[in-house]
Design a protein around this motif. Structure first.
Motif: not given
Length: 158
Positions: A86-113
């Protein structure tokens, strides 16, 4: 040394992997799981965030020997192209990544939350997501976490 990564038991060669080697380097250089990124090397940026026993953990400063025997989850196990989290779906829906480098860590932190707090407030998100993003997409990250939280509620299609 035996590790359980993404639900699979893996043995790493003790001659090649010292217990004090950072988990990040074992994941990337020994096991070729390159979704977890190196950012700062001092646990400040969060690009290296993985889950260790369900907890968001900065892999760049975590000695691999300290997590042997505990379940480790990387971005590779968060979802798949066929069944995105669901986070990956929402990331795409909200156009979260720009360069994308931090995104894997950001997604994992969000999943833990979301695992701990399925309906976080803005303050909860701000407290839990301490990852740095040079592109400054924090408002979109917050919106995407709220969207994912809604998708993950019982009865919702994620």
């Amino acid at each position: 040394m035996e590790l359980t990564i993404n639900g699979r038991k893996t043995t790493v060669d003790d001659a090649a992997v010292a217990p004090e080697m950072p988990l990040l380097w074992v994941l990337r250089d020994v096991l070729n799981l390159t979704g977890t990124k190196f950012g700062c090397g001092i646990a400040a940026c969060g690009a290296c965030t993985v889950h260790v026993d369900g907890q968001a953990t900065r892999a760049c400063v975590t000695p691999v020997g300290s997590v042997a025997g505990q379940p480790i989850r990387t971005i590779e196990a968060l979802g798949s192209p066929e069944a995105p989290h669901a986070l990956q779906q929402a990331w795409v829906q909200h156009n979260v990544p720009q360069c994308g480098y931090c995104q894997s860590g950001m997604l994992m932190a969000a999943a833990a939350l979301l695992q701990k707090n399925p309906r976080p407030s803005d303050a909860d998100i701000d407290a839990a997501i301490t990852n740095l993003c040079r592109c400054g997409t924090y408002p979109r990250v917050r919106a995407a976490i709220h969207t994912a939280a809604a998708l993950m509620q019982p009865g919702k299609k994620a």
